[in-house]
Design an enzyme around this catalytic site. Sequence first.
Site, mmCIF file in Angstrom:
data_model
loop_
_atom_site.group_PDB
_atom_site.id
_atom_site.type_symbol
_atom_site.label_atom_id
_atom_site.label_comp_id
_atom_site.label_asym_id
_atom_site.label_seq_id
_atom_site.Cartn_x
_atom_site.Cartn_y
_atom_site.Cartn_z
ATOM 1 N N CYS A 16 16.733 -96.997 30.568
ATOM 2 C CA CYS A 16 15.632 -96.289 31.204
ATOM 3 C C CYS A 16 14.688 -95.700 30.137
ATOM 4 C CB CYS A 16 16.064 -95.153 32.100
ATOM 5 S SG CYS A 16 17.214 -95.595 33.368
ATOM 6 N N ARG A 66 13.897 -100.818 27.400
ATOM 7 C CA ARG A 66 14.976 -99.884 27.734
ATOM 8 C C ARG A 66 15.447 -100.012 29.164
ATOM 9 N NH1 ARG A 66 15.320 -95.358 24.037
ATOM 10 N NH2 ARG A 66 16.497 -94.314 25.653
ATOM 11 N N TRP A 99 16.732 -98.789 34.457
ATOM 12 C CA TRP A 99 17.875 -99.704 34.368
ATOM 13 C C TRP A 99 18.911 -99.072 35.273
ATOM 14 C CZ3 TRP A 99 23.004 -99.708 32.648
ATOM 15 C CH2 TRP A 99 23.545 -100.969 32.357
ATOM 16 N N ASN A 136 16.668 -89.917 32.880
ATOM 17 C CA ASN A 136 17.585 -90.872 32.239
ATOM 18 C C ASN A 136 18.931 -90.178 32.161
ATOM 19 O OD1 ASN A 136 15.418 -92.482 31.773
ATOM 20 N ND2 ASN A 136 15.402 -92.221 29.549
ATOM 21 N N GLY A 137 20.011 -90.921 32.355
ATOM 22 C CA GLY A 137 21.342 -90.336 32.265
ATOM 23 C C GLY A 137 22.047 -90.399 33.598
ATOM 24 N N GLU A 152 29.933 -112.003 16.586
ATOM 25 C CA GLU A 152 28.513 -111.685 16.777
ATOM 26 C C GLU A 152 27.734 -112.929 17.228
ATOM 27 O OE1 GLU A 152 26.971 -109.122 17.206
ATOM 28 O OE2 GLU A 152 24.878 -109.469 16.706
ATOM 29 N N LYS A 159 25.672 -113.026 20.717
ATOM 30 C CA LYS A 159 24.219 -113.318 20.763
ATOM 31 C C LYS A 159 23.945 -114.421 21.769
ATOM 32 C CE LYS A 159 22.492 -110.678 19.298
ATOM 33 N NZ LYS A 159 23.168 -109.563 18.737
ATOM 34 N N GLU A 212 24.505 -113.135 25.394
ATOM 35 C CA GLU A 212 23.515 -112.138 25.802
ATOM 36 C C GLU A 212 22.204 -112.760 26.254
ATOM 37 O OE1 GLU A 212 23.745 -108.048 23.268
ATOM 38 O OE2 GLU A 212 23.325 -109.820 22.083
ATOM 39 N N HIS A 235 47.053 -121.387 20.355
ATOM 40 C CA HIS A 235 48.013 -120.648 21.173
ATOM 41 C C HIS A 235 47.496 -120.457 22.596
ATOM 42 C CE1 HIS A 235 50.664 -120.010 17.819
ATOM 43 N NE2 HIS A 235 49.632 -119.590 17.090
ATOM 44 N N LYS A 295 18.927 -101.886 25.970
ATOM 45 C CA LYS A 295 18.942 -101.756 24.516
ATOM 46 C C LYS A 295 19.847 -100.616 24.061
ATOM 47 C CE LYS A 295 17.467 -102.535 20.359
ATOM 48 N NZ LYS A 295 18.084 -103.728 19.775
HETATM 49 C C1 G6P Z 1 23.829 -102.234 23.695
HETATM 50 C C2 G6P Z 1 22.909 -103.215 22.981
HETATM 51 C C3 G6P Z 1 23.644 -103.855 21.794
HETATM 52 C C4 G6P Z 1 24.159 -102.773 20.858
HETATM 53 C C5 G6P Z 1 25.060 -101.784 21.611
HETATM 54 C C6 G6P Z 1 25.394 -100.581 20.751
HETATM 55 O O1 G6P Z 1 24.860 -102.924 24.324
HETATM 56 O O2 G6P Z 1 22.471 -104.214 23.867
HETATM 57 O O3 G6P Z 1 22.753 -104.701 21.079
HETATM 58 O O4 G6P Z 1 24.881 -103.373 19.817
HETATM 59 O O5 G6P Z 1 24.375 -101.286 22.774
HETATM 60 O O6 G6P Z 1 24.202 -99.873 20.515
HETATM 61 P P1 G6P Z 1 23.965 -98.912 19.286
HETATM 62 O O7 G6P Z 1 22.589 -98.358 19.513
HETATM 63 O O8 G6P Z 1 25.025 -97.861 19.352
HETATM 64 O O9 G6P Z 1 24.066 -99.743 18.062
#
Ligand code: G6P
Length: 607
Positions: free
Chosen positions: A2, A27, A74, A100-101, A480, A484, A487, A503, A602
């Site tokens: 948000c 956001r 969001w 937000n929250g 990672e 990626k 996502e 396994h 994000k």
């Molecule tokens: C969300 C984002 C990720 C990020 C994670 C942790 O899931 O989409 O890209 O790695 O939060 O966020 P931070 O701000 O703590 O690195």
Amino acid sequence: MCGIIGYVGYDQATPLLLDGLKKLEYRGYDSAGIAVYDGNLIKIVKAKGRLKSLCDKLSAISLEGHLGIGHTRWATHGKPSEKNSHPIASASKNFAVVHNGIIENYLCLKENLIKKGINFESETDSEVVAQLLDLYYDGDVLNTVIKVINIIEGSYALGIICKNEPETLVAVKKSSPLIVGVGKNENFIASDATAIVSRTKNIIRLKDEEIAIVNKDNIKFYDKNKNLISKDVFHIDWDVSVAEKSGYEHFMLKEIMEQPKAIMDTIKPRIKDGKIFFDGISLSKEKLGNINKICILACGSAYHVGYVAKYIFEKMLRKTVEIDVASEFRYMNPIVDKNTMVIAISQSGETADTLAAIREAKKLGAQALSIVNVVGSSIANESDSVIYTWAGPEIAVATTKAYSTQLSVIYMLAIYMADKLSKVSYEQYNSYIKDLMKIPSEIEKILSGHNLIKTLAKKFYNCKNVFFIGRNTDYAVSLEGSLKLKEISYIHSEAYPAGELKHGTISLIEDGTLVVALATNDLLYEKMISNIKEVKARGATVLTLTSQKHKDIESVSDFNIYVPDISDIMVPSLSVVPLQLFSYYIAYFKNCDIDKPRNLAKSVTVE
Ligand code: G6P
């Protein structure tokens, strides 16, 4: 999670609010809305879906006024819909609120308010704030806000306007970020600086339970006992261009390309005369000697950086390293004490679980060091010491440059600590520093070959399942690479330690299944060759990623990507880059919304 923007000033609020929301759309993007005081009433316009729907709606309406708030959502409580989007009006329409929250006690508050005859229009937790403001309003908005924040529990960043106080914007926060932007004859509130940097670079960060009463030419700050407090103004040194694509089709590609600079900005100021220095951090030999365990806490990609760190720290420092997903750590009754070194990694510095995990660790006596990208963020504030990454703001939801800068801090920390503990020779130290400084230019070389990766992505973008395999740090980077891909392209993928695949999971390999095999680790290279043969024998198509010196891999693989030769500990910085590009181009060919993948946010500032 948000985005909030608020404006009070000489100019028209609506275009400024929309411009701010555009910058904040990363956001949250399932609905958006604005509320503007038009000289008579607070008028609210909201729309489900992307911000464009709201802009289309507003193009047919005239909404003029000099005070307003906006929100891009969001969803957490209440599905994405116009009714559940913000701003939310109180029953009397005297207040409009963006939030937000999560208000954790909202159900019980809502029940009591309904008993008093108050009607709720939305399914959100946030609406209780608007209704409580109505209920407690005594003609003084500051008093009223204080009463309300004494009742609500949970996390909140709130932007509030009140029809009876038509020149005032109110901001208050707890465990969710909120800043005030200081302008000339105009002031702002925002959940992050990107929303307002085109109008002002002077910001003030609110701390928990501080209240800002913002008028066009003055701003007052209070604590929750109504004491006036003074706050420092922080000057942002980056430009509005960071929140713009600068000719790139997506922020993600722009940010991938920015990695050499971001890494150089992060490492260069900390290397003086060939030695690593961290401002404000002193880790003496004695202090480090007393550490019996390093505990790394993070979420998402930052957790994957922690995974690489575990291998590196254990190899170089010979200390036990535990890496925990922050949301698990906070409830697992962790074994942590004053001799545990806690390292939190977070781009935003606001991730609710990481913040809670640090608090838990500190409660148990640990010292917390954080690696954070946002100066003055909550995690930075609550840690005993901070090392900032200088990646600049990251807009694409899928992180790239933040990951890479976090990794470069991990190398520096590992070398720094190994030196203090006399675990590294003079020659080895110098050679590490040389390699560290080489990373940006080696990444440039990989980036210049991005068309090869684009061609590979074109071959594979219709895949249904992908497996990433690797050993040691190659496995950590696989995590990672796989994340990626999931996502942004919505292709199912899994990362597996190469030796573990047999396994169970190898049963999923069938003719044509794509396996991305990372084989950069010299000591484990032959083992990887065996694992590649295993999956090939089951029909897999294998794309290998290795260092230039291992050209012989071509005898076992179907397709290859090479990264420049560099020391084993630093190769993750290089190998992650082709994987970012591979995911990017796969999502590109699938026509996905790369910068705003479905269901993701994000910065996750709620639990
Ligand atoms: C969300 C984002 C990720 C990020 C994670 C942790 O899931 O989409 O890209 O790695 O939060 O966020 P931070 O701000 O703590 O690195």
